[in-house]
Structure formats: structure tokens, C-alpha cells
Design a protein around this motif. Sequence first.
Motif, PDB file in Angstrom:
ATOM      1  N   ALA A 292      22.449 -46.841  -4.906  1.00  0.00           N
ATOM      2  CA  ALA A 292      21.229 -47.658  -4.931  1.00  0.00           C
ATOM      3  C   ALA A 292      19.994 -46.846  -5.306  1.00  0.00           C
ATOM      4  CB  ALA A 292      21.034 -48.330  -3.579  1.00  0.00           C
ATOM      5  N   ALA A 293      19.845 -45.656  -4.717  1.00  0.00           N
ATOM      6  CA  ALA A 293      18.671 -44.831  -5.033  1.00  0.00           C
ATOM      7  C   ALA A 293      18.748 -44.271  -6.441  1.00  0.00           C
ATOM      8  CB  ALA A 293      18.527 -43.702  -4.015  1.00  0.00           C
ATOM      9  N   HIS A 294      19.941 -43.831  -6.861  1.00  0.00           N
ATOM     10  CA  HIS A 294      20.106 -43.331  -8.229  1.00  0.00           C
ATOM     11  C   HIS A 294      19.651 -44.371  -9.254  1.00  0.00           C
ATOM     12  CE1 HIS A 294      22.515 -39.988  -6.691  1.00  0.00           C
ATOM     13  NE2 HIS A 294      22.768 -39.568  -7.918  1.00  0.00           N
ATOM     14  N   TYR A 295      20.041 -45.625  -9.015  1.00  0.00           N
ATOM     15  CA  TYR A 295      19.758 -46.671 -10.002  1.00  0.00           C
ATOM     16  C   TYR A 295      18.279 -47.007 -10.122  1.00  0.00           C
ATOM     17  CZ  TYR A 295      24.649 -47.720 -11.054  1.00  0.00           C
ATOM     18  OH  TYR A 295      25.934 -47.642 -11.489  1.00  0.00           O
ATOM     19  N   VAL A 296      17.452 -46.475  -9.232  1.00  0.00           N
ATOM     20  CA  VAL A 296      16.008 -46.634  -9.412  1.00  0.00           C
ATOM     21  C   VAL A 296      15.593 -46.033 -10.756  1.00  0.00           C
ATOM     22  CG1 VAL A 296      13.739 -45.936  -8.524  1.00  0.00           C
ATOM     23  CG2 VAL A 296      15.517 -46.704  -6.944  1.00  0.00           C
ATOM     24  N   GLY A 297      16.334 -45.011 -11.189  1.00  0.00           N
ATOM     25  CA  GLY A 297      16.043 -44.378 -12.473  1.00  0.00           C
ATOM     26  C   GLY A 297      16.180 -45.305 -13.666  1.00  0.00           C
ATOM     27  N   ARG A 298      16.822 -46.435 -13.473  1.00  0.00           N
ATOM     28  CA  ARG A 298      16.897 -47.435 -14.544  1.00  0.00           C
ATOM     29  C   ARG A 298      15.526 -48.049 -14.806  1.00  0.00           C
ATOM     30  NH1 ARG A 298      20.487 -53.020 -14.103  1.00  0.00           N
ATOM     31  NH2 ARG A 298      20.160 -53.763 -16.234  1.00  0.00           N
ATOM     32  N   GLU A 299      14.749 -48.190 -13.747  1.00  0.00           N
ATOM     33  CA  GLU A 299      13.433 -48.821 -13.841  1.00  0.00           C
ATOM     34  C   GLU A 299      12.291 -47.826 -13.990  1.00  0.00           C
ATOM     35  OE1 GLU A 299      12.853 -51.896 -10.783  1.00  0.00           O
ATOM     36  OE2 GLU A 299      14.926 -51.503 -10.203  1.00  0.00           O
ATOM     37  N   LYS A 300      12.439 -46.662 -13.331  1.00  0.00           N
ATOM     38  CA  LYS A 300      11.351 -45.675 -13.297  1.00  0.00           C
ATOM     39  C   LYS A 300      11.931 -44.283 -13.529  1.00  0.00           C
ATOM     40  CE  LYS A 300       8.907 -48.564  -9.934  1.00  0.00           C
ATOM     41  NZ  LYS A 300       8.473 -48.687  -8.526  1.00  0.00           N
TER      42      LYS A 300
ATOM     43  N   ALA B 232      19.201 -35.600 -14.608  1.00  0.00           N
ATOM     44  CA  ALA B 232      18.344 -36.183 -15.642  1.00  0.00           C
ATOM     45  C   ALA B 232      18.419 -37.707 -15.579  1.00  0.00           C
ATOM     46  CB  ALA B 232      18.790 -35.699 -17.014  1.00  0.00           C
ATOM     47  N   PRO B 233      17.434 -38.414 -16.143  1.00  0.00           N
ATOM     48  CA  PRO B 233      17.489 -39.879 -16.168  1.00  0.00           C
ATOM     49  C   PRO B 233      18.782 -40.424 -16.783  1.00  0.00           C
ATOM     50  CG  PRO B 233      15.287 -39.149 -16.724  1.00  0.00           C
ATOM     51  CD  PRO B 233      16.131 -37.904 -16.636  1.00  0.00           C
ATOM     52  N   TRP B 234      19.353 -39.703 -17.731  1.00  0.00           N
ATOM     53  CA  TRP B 234      20.613 -40.140 -18.357  1.00  0.00           C
ATOM     54  C   TRP B 234      21.738 -40.267 -17.330  1.00  0.00           C
ATOM     55  CZ3 TRP B 234      22.573 -42.470 -22.379  1.00  0.00           C
ATOM     56  CH2 TRP B 234      23.904 -42.291 -22.730  1.00  0.00           C
ATOM     57  N   HIS B 235      21.660 -39.504 -16.264  1.00  0.00           N
ATOM     58  CA  HIS B 235      22.685 -39.558 -15.220  1.00  0.00           C
ATOM     59  C   HIS B 235      22.708 -40.920 -14.533  1.00  0.00           C
ATOM     60  CE1 HIS B 235      25.252 -38.358 -11.926  1.00  0.00           C
ATOM     61  NE2 HIS B 235      24.272 -38.440 -11.019  1.00  0.00           N
ATOM     62  N   TYR B 236      21.536 -41.542 -14.403  1.00  0.00           N
ATOM     63  CA  TYR B 236      21.442 -42.761 -13.622  1.00  0.00           C
ATOM     64  C   TYR B 236      21.858 -44.008 -14.392  1.00  0.00           C
ATOM     65  CZ  TYR B 236      18.058 -39.455 -11.562  1.00  0.00           C
ATOM     66  OH  TYR B 236      17.431 -38.344 -11.073  1.00  0.00           O
ATOM     67  N   PHE B 237      21.497 -44.050 -15.683  1.00  0.00           N
ATOM     68  CA  PHE B 237      21.726 -45.278 -16.455  1.00  0.00           C
ATOM     69  C   PHE B 237      21.457 -44.984 -17.931  1.00  0.00           C
ATOM     70  CE2 PHE B 237      21.293 -49.879 -17.382  1.00  0.00           C
ATOM     71  CZ  PHE B 237      22.303 -50.379 -16.577  1.00  0.00           C
ATOM     72  N   PRO B 238      22.049 -45.761 -18.867  1.00  0.00           N
ATOM     73  CA  PRO B 238      21.808 -45.502 -20.301  1.00  0.00           C
ATOM     74  C   PRO B 238      20.361 -45.677 -20.715  1.00  0.00           C
ATOM     75  CG  PRO B 238      23.720 -46.929 -19.999  1.00  0.00           C
ATOM     76  CD  PRO B 238      23.056 -46.816 -18.671  1.00  0.00           C
ATOM     77  N   THR B 239      19.618 -46.524 -19.978  1.00  0.00           N
ATOM     78  CA  THR B 239      18.208 -46.744 -20.316  1.00  0.00           C
ATOM     79  C   THR B 239      17.339 -46.488 -19.093  1.00  0.00           C
ATOM     80  OG1 THR B 239      18.409 -49.106 -19.797  1.00  0.00           O
ATOM     81  CG2 THR B 239      18.690 -48.448 -22.116  1.00  0.00           C
ATOM     82  N   SER B 240      16.097 -46.109 -19.345  1.00  0.00           N
ATOM     83  CA  SER B 240      15.115 -45.919 -18.290  1.00  0.00           C
ATOM     84  C   SER B 240      13.783 -46.458 -18.783  1.00  0.00           C
ATOM     85  CB  SER B 240      14.972 -44.441 -17.929  1.00  0.00           C
ATOM     86  OG  SER B 240      13.993 -44.247 -16.921  1.00  0.00           O
TER      87      SER B 240
END
Length: 253
Positions: free
Chosen positions: A201-209, A70-78
Motif C-alpha cells: 500500500a505505501a509503495h503504491y503511493v509512488g504511482r501518484e506522487k 526508484a519510482p520505477w520500483h513502485y509502478f510503471p508510471t508516476s
Amino acid sequence: MKIIDLSVTISADIKEPLPTRIDYEDHKEGAKKMGSKLFGGASEDVFLEGNGPAGEFLYLTGHAGTHIDAPWHYFPTSEGKPSRTIEEMPLDWFFHDGVVLDFTDKPDGYCFSSEDLKGKLAAINYPLKPFDIVLIRCDADKRLHDDDFVKIHVGASAEATHWLIDQGIKVMGTDGWGWDIPLHLQAEDYFKNPRPGVIWAAHYVGREKEYCQIEKLANLDQLPPFGFTVSCFPVKIKGGSAGWCRAVAIVNE
């Protein structure tokens, strides 16, 4: 219609750093425990031939077996908002046409780019459309129980992940252990030249999108490049960063 299982079995035998333990109770043990706990202290004799219900207790992460991040896995915000957890994701993301991109010609640990993706799509003459479920095949599932399982999959670059999302893709997956390149390669890169943005690096894309990814798929070699539907509804875990998934492909014959 043919249904192809795209999921691995949740098992402690998978060679990965995330611990899984399953404690099994056979029918005799079930009779002892069920009688005392659920039937007012009754003995196992109340069950037919002393056989109660078999069961098991699982101790595992939401990322065990085939699962959807889920987006929550990548970062607190998306996208500037609180990231959604797995039970909050729209179900219509998880039932769509699928396409398999074959990366078995690449070496273990290869990091693919958007140009690689475009080349693979051109090779099968398939134009992506929004909400397609894109599956990356490297046949890592064939080595699920090997000691080097977590080191062998191809991985997505952040740039490739951005590109897929920009094509309208909401769910993408891999038969490897993870969506990024293997952990040891991320670590080698970082310690060679310490800098932000190397790890996950790829996971953290979820912070933006906002997007979801499926990890530890199986049997992608049994699928045609396209012409099938993927069903991959995640289990609802309250506040979960991921949910287990019995992913299948539905092929019309």
C-alpha cells in the motif's frame, strides 16, 4: 565533523528472501585467471610470488543491502508520466538535512500513521521542511541476521507516506527490511478480507506522487534526532528499480 555509517554490509548472511551470493577469488586464483585472460595466456608466475589481484563476483538484486528504491520500483508510471529509474533521479535529492523519528516504543509490525509522525516530530520539537530526509528508527538492523528479520520492522501506511510527500519530503528511509509493514501482515490482512490496495500500500503511493525510499539502514540509534546531514547517493544501474547506497550521516560537533 563526525561521519556515522548508516549502511549494512551486502552479505549472503542477511536473513531475507532476496538471494545474494558472493563468489570470492583469492590472490592465487586471481593470478591463474588474470594471466590467462588479460595477459595473453601468461602463467601465474608473472605475478609477484604468484599473487594476482583478489576479486569477487556478486549475484544479487538491486534491493540487496542498504539501497534506494526508484519510482520505477513502485509502478510503471508516476504522476501520469513514465516512472524514472534509479540513474535518472536528481542527485540533489540525496544530500540534505536528516531527522530521525524513534519508533522503538512500538511493537514489531506496527503500521504508523501521519498522526504518529506528527506526534514524533512534536516530541523532538522539529518542524519538517522540504527535502529533509526522514529516517524511521525501529532498530531492526540489530536483528539483521535473525530468522525473523523480515517480520520485525514498523511500517508506513499509505496515508503516512502521502503526508510526508505533501510536506515536501522526497527521500524517506527505514532501518527495517521494507517501508511497508512486514509481508506476512500484508498477506494476513489480504486473505482475511481480499481487496485491492492492501499489498504494498505505501509503495503504491509512488504511482501518484514521485518519491524515493531507503531500506535496510543501520545505526540510527547513534544519531541525534536532528542536526545532521544525510548523504545517500545511489549507485547508477541502467534501468534500475533501485541502487545500492553507502548512506552516511555527517554530524557537526
